[in-house]
Design an enzyme around this catalytic site. Structure first.
Site, PDB file in Angstrom:
ATOM      1  N   SER A  11      50.027 -19.244  -9.524  1.00 14.47           N
ATOM      2  CA  SER A  11      50.579 -19.404 -10.869  1.00 14.47           C
ATOM      3  C   SER A  11      51.932 -20.118 -10.869  1.00 14.47           C
ATOM      4  O   SER A  11      52.823 -19.764 -11.629  1.00 14.47           O
ATOM      5  CB  SER A  11      50.680 -18.039 -11.550  1.00 14.47           C
ATOM      6  OG  SER A  11      51.471 -17.163 -10.760  1.00 14.47           O
ATOM      7  N   GLY A  12      52.071 -21.139 -10.011  1.00 18.37           N
ATOM      8  CA  GLY A  12      53.255 -22.000 -10.065  1.00 18.37           C
ATOM      9  C   GLY A  12      52.987 -23.184 -10.989  1.00 18.37           C
ATOM     10  O   GLY A  12      52.017 -23.186 -11.757  1.00 18.37           O
ATOM     11  N   ALA A  14      51.786 -26.164 -10.544  1.00 15.95           N
ATOM     12  CA  ALA A  14      50.504 -26.872 -10.426  1.00 15.95           C
ATOM     13  C   ALA A  14      49.378 -26.041 -11.044  1.00 15.95           C
ATOM     14  O   ALA A  14      48.598 -26.526 -11.870  1.00 15.95           O
ATOM     15  CB  ALA A  14      50.209 -27.187  -8.957  1.00 15.95           C
ATOM     16  N   GLN A  45      65.431 -24.860  -7.553  1.00 12.06           N
ATOM     17  CA  GLN A  45      66.724 -25.060  -8.221  1.00 12.06           C
ATOM     18  C   GLN A  45      66.951 -26.513  -8.612  1.00 12.06           C
ATOM     19  O   GLN A  45      67.391 -26.820  -9.719  1.00 12.06           O
ATOM     20  CB  GLN A  45      67.860 -24.622  -7.288  1.00 12.06           C
ATOM     21  CG  GLN A  45      67.856 -23.146  -6.971  1.00 12.06           C
ATOM     22  CD  GLN A  45      68.976 -22.765  -6.005  1.00 12.06           C
ATOM     23  OE1 GLN A  45      69.759 -23.598  -5.566  1.00 12.06           O
ATOM     24  NE2 GLN A  45      69.049 -21.494  -5.666  1.00 12.06           N
ATOM     25  N   GLY A  46      66.657 -27.426  -7.679  1.00  8.86           N
ATOM     26  CA  GLY A  46      67.055 -28.834  -7.834  1.00  8.86           C
ATOM     27  C   GLY A  46      66.547 -29.462  -9.117  1.00  8.86           C
ATOM     28  O   GLY A  46      67.315 -29.796 -10.020  1.00  8.86           O
ATOM     29  N   GLU A 115      70.085 -36.090  -5.043  1.00 10.80           N
ATOM     30  CA  GLU A 115      69.796 -35.290  -3.842  1.00 10.80           C
ATOM     31  C   GLU A 115      69.583 -36.211  -2.649  1.00 10.80           C
ATOM     32  O   GLU A 115      69.459 -37.428  -2.813  1.00 10.80           O
ATOM     33  CB  GLU A 115      68.576 -34.390  -4.100  1.00 10.80           C
ATOM     34  CG  GLU A 115      68.890 -33.322  -5.140  1.00 10.80           C
ATOM     35  CD  GLU A 115      67.756 -32.358  -5.419  1.00 10.80           C
ATOM     36  OE1 GLU A 115      66.891 -32.188  -4.563  1.00 10.80           O
ATOM     37  OE2 GLU A 115      67.755 -31.784  -6.512  1.00 10.80           O
ATOM     38  N   HIS A 238      65.199 -26.425   4.969  1.00 12.06           N
ATOM     39  CA  HIS A 238      66.271 -26.810   4.047  1.00 12.06           C
ATOM     40  C   HIS A 238      67.590 -26.553   4.760  1.00 12.06           C
ATOM     41  O   HIS A 238      67.783 -25.484   5.345  1.00 12.06           O
ATOM     42  CB  HIS A 238      66.186 -25.987   2.759  1.00 12.06           C
ATOM     43  CG  HIS A 238      67.002 -26.563   1.653  1.00 12.06           C
ATOM     44  ND1 HIS A 238      68.383 -26.567   1.679  1.00 12.06           N
ATOM     45  CD2 HIS A 238      66.657 -27.175   0.498  1.00 12.06           C
ATOM     46  CE1 HIS A 238      68.835 -27.152   0.572  1.00 12.06           C
ATOM     47  NE2 HIS A 238      67.802 -27.535  -0.153  1.00 12.06           N
ATOM     48  N   ARG A 284      66.935 -34.681   4.630  1.00 14.58           N
ATOM     49  CA  ARG A 284      66.976 -33.281   5.038  1.00 14.58           C
ATOM     50  C   ARG A 284      66.706 -33.010   6.516  1.00 14.58           C
ATOM     51  O   ARG A 284      67.318 -32.147   7.110  1.00 14.58           O
ATOM     52  CB  ARG A 284      65.906 -32.517   4.262  1.00 14.58           C
ATOM     53  CG  ARG A 284      66.492 -31.834   3.132  1.00 14.58           C
ATOM     54  CD  ARG A 284      65.456 -31.074   2.420  1.00 14.58           C
ATOM     55  NE  ARG A 284      65.899 -31.076   1.044  1.00 14.58           N
ATOM     56  CZ  ARG A 284      65.238 -30.551   0.055  1.00 14.58           C
ATOM     57  NH1 ARG A 284      64.071 -29.993   0.272  1.00 14.58           N
ATOM     58  NH2 ARG A 284      65.712 -30.582  -1.150  1.00 14.58           N
ATOM     59  N   HIS A 345      61.517 -24.129   4.371  1.00 20.65           N
ATOM     60  CA  HIS A 345      61.585 -24.357   2.927  1.00 20.65           C
ATOM     61  C   HIS A 345      60.281 -24.882   2.331  1.00 20.65           C
ATOM     62  O   HIS A 345      59.874 -24.448   1.266  1.00 20.65           O
ATOM     63  CB  HIS A 345      62.709 -25.365   2.679  1.00 20.65           C
ATOM     64  CG  HIS A 345      62.970 -25.688   1.250  1.00 20.65           C
ATOM     65  ND1 HIS A 345      63.379 -24.730   0.338  1.00 20.65           N
ATOM     66  CD2 HIS A 345      62.911 -26.859   0.562  1.00 20.65           C
ATOM     67  CE1 HIS A 345      63.553 -25.303  -0.851  1.00 20.65           C
ATOM     68  NE2 HIS A 345      63.259 -26.594  -0.741  1.00 20.65           N
ATOM     69  N   GLU A 369      51.913 -27.419  -3.430  1.00 25.48           N
ATOM     70  CA  GLU A 369      52.367 -27.360  -2.026  1.00 25.48           C
ATOM     71  C   GLU A 369      51.241 -27.066  -1.035  1.00 25.48           C
ATOM     72  O   GLU A 369      51.293 -27.480   0.120  1.00 25.48           O
ATOM     73  CB  GLU A 369      53.476 -26.294  -1.896  1.00 25.48           C
ATOM     74  CG  GLU A 369      54.114 -26.265  -0.519  1.00 25.48           C
ATOM     75  CD  GLU A 369      55.315 -25.334  -0.433  1.00 25.48           C
ATOM     76  OE1 GLU A 369      55.753 -24.812  -1.474  1.00 25.48           O
ATOM     77  OE2 GLU A 369      55.816 -25.140   0.684  1.00 25.48           O
ATOM     78  N   ARG A 380      59.156 -34.530   3.134  1.00 30.61           N
ATOM     79  CA  ARG A 380      59.163 -34.647   1.665  1.00 30.61           C
ATOM     80  C   ARG A 380      60.539 -35.055   1.149  1.00 30.61           C
ATOM     81  O   ARG A 380      61.566 -34.515   1.571  1.00 30.61           O
ATOM     82  CB  ARG A 380      58.794 -33.294   1.049  1.00 30.61           C
ATOM     83  CG  ARG A 380      58.805 -33.265  -0.451  1.00 30.61           C
ATOM     84  CD  ARG A 380      58.504 -31.863  -0.927  1.00 30.61           C
ATOM     85  NE  ARG A 380      59.564 -30.976  -0.515  1.00 30.61           N
ATOM     86  CZ  ARG A 380      60.465 -30.456  -1.341  1.00 30.61           C
ATOM     87  NH1 ARG A 380      60.413 -30.728  -2.626  1.00 30.61           N
ATOM     88  NH2 ARG A 380      61.401 -29.664  -0.893  1.00 30.61           N
ATOM     89  N   SER A 385      58.337 -32.428  -5.357  1.00 31.46           N
ATOM     90  CA  SER A 385      57.181 -31.525  -5.396  1.00 31.46           C
ATOM     91  C   SER A 385      56.836 -31.021  -6.789  1.00 31.46           C
ATOM     92  O   SER A 385      55.652 -30.853  -7.106  1.00 31.46           O
ATOM     93  CB  SER A 385      57.387 -30.352  -4.447  1.00 31.46           C
ATOM     94  OG  SER A 385      58.718 -29.953  -4.476  1.00 31.46           O
ATOM     95  N   LEU A 386      57.827 -30.785  -7.641  1.00 33.82           N
ATOM     96  CA  LEU A 386      57.485 -30.357  -9.007  1.00 33.82           C
ATOM     97  C   LEU A 386      56.759 -31.505  -9.713  1.00 33.82           C
ATOM     98  O   LEU A 386      55.808 -31.294 -10.471  1.00 33.82           O
ATOM     99  CB  LEU A 386      58.747 -29.940  -9.776  1.00 33.82           C
ATOM    100  CG  LEU A 386      59.480 -28.682  -9.252  1.00 33.82           C
ATOM    101  CD1 LEU A 386      60.750 -28.425 -10.061  1.00 33.82           C
ATOM    102  CD2 LEU A 386      58.594 -27.448  -9.283  1.00 33.82           C
TER     103      LEU A 386
HETATM  104  C1  SIN Z   1      67.136 -27.994  -3.694  1.00 31.61           C
HETATM  105  O1  SIN Z   1      67.493 -27.699  -4.827  1.00 31.61           O
HETATM  106  O2  SIN Z   1      67.898 -28.277  -2.791  1.00 31.61           O
HETATM  107  C2  SIN Z   1      65.675 -27.964  -3.400  1.00 31.61           C
HETATM  108  C3  SIN Z   1      65.012 -29.108  -4.011  1.00 31.61           C
HETATM  109  C4  SIN Z   1      63.713 -29.358  -3.313  1.00 31.61           C
HETATM  110  O3  SIN Z   1      63.448 -28.759  -2.287  1.00 31.61           O
HETATM  111  O4  SIN Z   1      62.982 -30.220  -3.770  1.00 31.61           O
END
Ligand code: SIN
Length: 532
Positions: A11-12, A14, A45-46, A115, A238, A284, A345, A369, A380, A385-386
């Protein structure tokens, strides 16, 4: 036996996006292990990387994604996902999601975050709680949809395939066994279209930014059902998880570095400039390895993320969640650097699919994911991913609606009820918890950011023993969520190790001291594993 036109597990972003779209074509069940909002998405968060600014272009976003992916992205999938992003994001806005914006020359424009690895500011966000806001928006909409049934506290046990029930001539997915945790009973659910959207497997490592539900269930079930699994060696660490004995899995978003945060070692040095020209905002994999090297060299427990040069007002407005959480642990990020360490992560590999989410097993789709559709390659790009979840969920729905109906022969197969072998409860829970801890520690110590063949072989041998023990438990005792998760974790851990052992080079997120160079000639290809 229950039956639905579509069954979504997870239930994310996707899973919920798919469910809402599929509901216009038939009945949908969304199966989720805990509450609806318990997903990786809710912890994101990002934000969503998406081209919305005149200073940006699809081509730049595509190139940044390919660059991060280190030669293993599927360029066509990357282009599709990047270019369809704006249309799918607009749908979220139409559902009521409001991204942060700012005033520019008398009109409002999205306040885009930056980012690592992105050549432009392009991350749409809602302060530092983007995922949570998306999750709330989608769940609110789901609540209004009479054709979607949300089955909370239900955990998928295993997929039911034609092959497994003795109809090997036309193997396909026919349904799923599901444990209703509230009553401890396993139900049989029939469907012609099963969509795995179960997220990743961060809990396979001792330290992770993921919530407790991230136990690799989808990959493990798909593997047991015979689907092809790809690129499991590429686990993203991460760089900045809060380092505090009482803080469990708390991410400090890369967006903090996007707003000027600098990584410093225990001597206060801005060490990232020694590793990459982009300094603290390097991709990353490079930052995580650099931190690992600094920590190992100095014997320190962590490094520090310093954003004390920004005003407290700015930090409270842009990062309220991070600001308040750090404060709860006695760290005022406006006054002193935040102690951070890398942590597992994101799973860049997964169930091999095309850009529509179709797996190698007819009737089974995988999105988000849990899937490996070629967007991420060997690493990635942050906040892709969102976006992937939104676009591929849309494609999967369109593809499934176009698909030929299941054959009469397959429809006629009757599905056996679940047989609970022995009805005893597990007699020694300590064994489950011990095995769980052992897997997570051995994965951290032997299959982490920097690998060697010897450590991987050691991990492989230990995992085989653990898997034997877990199998014995599985067949002799009544199943529970803990036991199912442990079984899935062990399977996924073994898939990561086997994949890592077979890639005798270093690329993207897979770095081994025994083969530190890239070898395009031998390894510019996906690592594929299947049971059949
Ligand atoms: C983050 O906010 O650093 C994570 C973002 C992500 O993993 O896409």
């Amino acid at each position: 036996m229950k039956e639905y036109d579509f069954v979504v597990i997870g239930s994310g972003i996707a899973g919920l996006t798919f469910a809402l779209k599929a509901a216009t074509h038939g009945s949908v069940a969304v199966i989720t292990k805990r509450k609806g909002a318990d997903s990786n998405t809710a912890w994101a968060q990002g934000g969503i990387a998406c081209v919305t600014s005149d200073e940006d272009s699809f081509e730049l976003h595509v190139q940044d994604t390919l660059e991060a992916g280190a030669g293993l992205c599927d360029e066509a999938a990357v282009r599709t996902i990047v270019m369809e992003g704006p249309a799918r994001v607009r749908e979220l806005v139409e559902l009521g999601l409001h991204f942060d914006d700012r005033e520019v020359s008398g009109h409002r424009e999205p306040d885009l975050g930056r980012e690592g690895g992105h050549s432009k500011r392009r991350v749409l966000h809602v302060q530092d709680v983007t995922g949570l806001e998306i999750e709330k928006t989608l769940l609110r909409e789901l609540d209004r949809s009479p054709r979607v049934e949300l089955l909370e506290n239900h955990m998928a046990v295993d997929l039911i395939t034609a092959g497994k029930v003795g109809f090997a001539a036309e193997d396909r997915c026919l349904g799923v066994y599901v444990l209703d945790e509230r009553i401890g009973e396993v139900e049989t659910i029939r469907t012609d279209r099963l969509i795995l959207a179960t997220g990743g497997c961060g809990k396979v490592y001792l330290y992770t930014t993921n919530p407790d539900i991230a136990t690799g269930d989808g990959v493990a079930m798909a593997w047991r059902a015979g689907a092809v699994i790809a690129n499991m060696e590429f686990i993203q660490f991460h760089p900045t998880c809060l380092f505090h004995p009482k803080a469990k899995s708390f991410l400090v978003s890369e967006a903090v570095r996007g707003e000027g945060g600098i990584l410093r070692n225990s001597r206060g040095e801005d060490f990232m400039n020694r590793y990459h020209q982009q300094g603290s905002l390097a991709p990353r994999d490079i930052v995580a390895r650099a931190i690992d090297a600094e920590i190992k060299r100095s014997g320190a427990h962590c490094v520090f993320l310093d954003i004390t040069h920004r005003s407290p007002e700015f930090l409270q407005e842009r990062f309220p969640h991070i600001y308040e959480t750090c404060l709860r642990f006695g760290i005022d990020m406006a006054k002193r650097p935040i102690p951070v360490v890398p942590a597992a992560h994101y799973q860049c590999g997964g169930i091999k699919t095309d850009v529509n989410g179709a797996t190698s097993l007819p009737g089974l789709y995988a999105i988000g994911e849990v899937a490996c559709n070629g967007l991420h390659g060997a690493n990635r790009l942050a906040s892709n991913s969102l976006l992937e979840g939104l676009v591929v969920a849309h494609h999967a729905c369109e593809a499934l609606v176009r698909e030929q109906p299941t054959s009469h022969a397959a429809r006629a197969i009757s599905l056996p009820e679940w047989e609970s072998g022995d009805v005893q409860n597990v007699d020694e829970l300590v064994v489950i918890y011990h095995n769980w801890d052992e897997i997570r520690r051995l994965m951290w110590d032997y299959v982490g950011i920097v690998r060697t063949s010897k450590r991987l072989q050691r991990a492989s041998a230990r995992l085989r023993n653990l898997q034997r023990e877990i199998r014995e438990f599985y067949w002799n005792f009544k199943i529970s969520v803990d036991l199912l998760e442990l079984r899935n974790l062990a399977t996924v851990a073994a898939l990561i190790v086997d994949s890592a052992l077979s890639r005798k080079e270093s690329r993207g997120l897979h770095f081994t001291l025994d083969y530190p160079e890239l070898s395009d000639r031998r390894f510019k290809r996906d690592t594929l594993i299947s049971r059949t």
